[in-house]
Design an enzyme around this catalytic site. Structure first.
Site, PDB file in Angstrom:
ATOM      1  CG  HIS A  76      -1.707  -1.047   1.218  1.00 45.90           C
ATOM      2  ND1 HIS A  76      -2.733  -1.472   2.453  1.00 45.90           N
ATOM      3  CD2 HIS A  76      -1.969  -2.002   0.370  1.00 45.90           C
ATOM      4  CE1 HIS A  76      -3.257  -2.531   2.107  1.00 45.90           C
ATOM      5  NE2 HIS A  76      -3.184  -3.016   1.020  1.00 45.90           N
ATOM      6  CG  HIS A 232      -7.649  -3.359  -1.272  1.00 44.55           C
ATOM      7  ND1 HIS A 232      -7.433  -2.342  -0.350  1.00 44.55           N
ATOM      8  CD2 HIS A 232      -6.918  -4.710  -0.856  1.00 44.55           C
ATOM      9  CE1 HIS A 232      -6.211  -2.806   0.186  1.00 44.55           C
ATOM     10  NE2 HIS A 232      -5.892  -4.155   0.007  1.00 44.55           N
ATOM     11  CG  ASP A 236      -3.453  -5.426  -2.531  1.00 47.83           C
ATOM     12  OD1 ASP A 236      -2.974  -4.721  -1.686  1.00 47.83           O
ATOM     13  OD2 ASP A 236      -4.130  -6.371  -2.311  1.00 47.83           O
ATOM     14  CG  HIS A 259       0.113  -9.658  -2.484  1.00 50.66           C
ATOM     15  ND1 HIS A 259       0.258  -8.439  -2.729  1.00 50.66           N
ATOM     16  CD2 HIS A 259      -0.875  -9.821  -1.596  1.00 50.66           C
ATOM     17  CE1 HIS A 259      -0.655  -7.648  -2.012  1.00 50.66           C
ATOM     18  NE2 HIS A 259      -1.168  -8.364  -1.328  1.00 50.66           N
TER      19      HIS A 259
END
Length: 292
Positions: A76, A232, A236, A259
């Protein structure tokens, strides 16, 4: 060409590590040009550069590490620095994780705009996608192609009535980030909490720093956007892609990413060589010049 930039004044923030549960003091300190983005573990007296080769884990966050010393949940903050073009800064923390704040990047964004952003009189090259690149693993698919700017198209699917299928395509610039991406919070499912805790994750998670979903909806709170979940995921993705280490030109189309797939895609991108470090004008709406 974009200029190298740093912050005009030091920033100090305090928060909780979402995975460690520890109180963490975070300081962002202006750095000279050509420094790069450097994390510094004050408790271990050890620096770690924000670069792809130093990614050591992608379980429920992106973790950087060298010689067993790690810094978790960097995405973030890195997303915020990347969008505002900050290329040189020291990031001091007194623990092993960046504080989660409210689960979004809005506190980092406000702090950086308040501190101000300084051009440093030297340009930085652009990381420019020159040929299409495709990556697939498990259910995740990522495709990047040349584009005059930085754009992300993201699609997610969860078997939950509040999410199901969500998609968003957005130009990544300062204004869009401030209004549409930075406020989007991390999210998780009530049914997964015992598993996460048992495996050393989410020890600091709460309704104050995450959207928690039960079978029907959000527990004890409201959404900031109807599609806050996919927003969101874009946050990321920006943070993970920033580990390339340069401003980015390209359109990234991501389906059911995370991720791990973001980082593995970057590694494939580097291996394929479908990019160049270019020196040409960079088109990105500049909010910071008006705000400082």
């Amino acid at each position: 060409m974009p200029f190298q930039k740093t912050i005009k004044s030091e920033i100090s923030l305090t928060g909780i590590g979402i995975h460690t549960g520890k109180k963490i003091n975070l300081n962002l300190i202006p750095a000279q040009r050509d420094t790069g983005i450097v994390f510094y573990r004050k408790d271990r007296n050890f620096p770690i550069k924000a670069k792809l080769p130093f990614v050591v884990d992608t379980s429920f966050a992106t973790t950087l590490g060298v010689d067993g010393i790690k810094i978790r949940t960097v995405e973030h903050l890195l997303a915020t620095l990347h969008v505002f073009g900050i290329t040189n800064v020291f990031i001091e923390i007194d623990s092993s994780e960046i504080p989660v704040m409210d689960g979004s990047a809005i506190d980092f964004t406000k702090a950086i705009l308040k501190a101000g952003i300084a051009k440093q009189g030297k340009t930085v090259s652009l990381f420019k996608i020159t040929k299409p690149v495709y990556y697939e693993e498990s259910h995740s698919k990522i495709f990047a192609k040349p584009y005059r700017g930085f754009k992300i198209t993201y699609k997610i699917f969860y078997e939950h009535p509040l999410i199901m299928e969500q998609s968003l395509s957005i130009e990544i610039n300062e204004q869009n980030f401030l209004n549409d991406i930075a406020p989007a919070r991390t999210f998780g499912f009530l049914k997964d909490i015992n598993y996460l805790l048992k495996n050393g994750f989410a020890k600091g998670g709460s309704l104050d720093n995450a959207l928690v979903l039960d079978e029907k909806g959000v527990v004890g709170g409201n959404l900031r956007f109807k599609d806050e979940f996919v927003r969101h995921k874009i946050l990321d993705a920006i943070g993970d892609l920033s580990l390339i280490g340069y401003p980015i030109q390209g359109h990234f189309i991501i389906e059911k990413g995370g991720h791990t797939s973001h980082i593995n895609f970057l590694r494939k991108l580097i291996e394929t060589g479908c990019y160049e470090l270019a020196e040409e004008p960079y088109f990105n709406f500049q909010l910071s010049a008006q705000a400082v």
